[in-house]
Scaffold this active site. Structure first.
Site, PDB file in Angstrom:
ATOM      1  N   GLU A  22       0.834  -1.210   0.000  1.00  0.00           N
ATOM      2  CA  GLU A  22       0.000   0.000   0.000  1.00  0.00           C
ATOM      3  C   GLU A  22       0.865   1.255   0.000  1.00  0.00           C
ATOM      4  OE1 GLU A  22      -3.952  -0.704   2.447  1.00  0.00           O
ATOM      5  OE2 GLU A  22      -2.199  -1.330   3.616  1.00  0.00           O
ATOM      6  N   LYS A  99     -12.089   3.516   1.297  1.00  0.00           N
ATOM      7  CA  LYS A  99     -10.904   2.801   0.816  1.00  0.00           C
ATOM      8  C   LYS A  99     -11.385   1.606  -0.010  1.00  0.00           C
ATOM      9  CE  LYS A  99      -6.467   1.083   2.549  1.00  0.00           C
ATOM     10  NZ  LYS A  99      -5.659   0.813   3.753  1.00  0.00           N
TER      11      LYS A  99
END
Length: 121
Positions: A22, A99
């Site tokens: 990420e 997200k």
């Protein structure tokens, strides 16, 4: 009671998350903000300076998402709330951070964190 100015679906790429992938690759975050503002003075005078300039708020929010990486979207939401509350006429803010590409191993539509902050909190 405060009026509401809403910005929905602000999109920006950020490198937030606890996993190395990420942080390295980044991902798209989507943000909704609802600003609590007394819009009566602006409405009576038709004067932009007496309300919140939502275009500038949008740029601020995107700047936070594109800025310094954090592990948690809770932290990201708080940073967004802080920049919104830095505007003198904003009395409270609701921030929803989406997200949609979270690293989850089962099918899902979205992950969100919602916070509400005011000047007195």
């Amino acid at each position: 009671m405060l009026d509401r100015v809403s910005l929905r679906g602000l999109k920006a790429r950020g490198n937030h998350g606890v996993f190395a992938k990420e942080r390295e690759e980044g991902q798209t975050f989507v943000v909704d903000v609802v600003l609590g503002v007394d819009t009566r003075p602006a409405a009576q005078s038709d004067d932009l300076t007496l309300t919140v300039h939502y275009g500038e708020v949008a740029e601020d929010v995107v700047g936070v998402v594109q800025g310094d990486a954090v592990d948690l979207i809770e932290t990201l939401a708080q940073r967004i709330a802080d920049v919104c509350l830095a505007r003198p006429l904003v009395q409270e803010v609701e921030v929803i951070v989406h997200k949609p590409d979270a690293p989850i191993t089962v099918p899902f539509d979205d992950v969100t964190v919602t916070i509400v902050r005011g000047r007195d909190r």
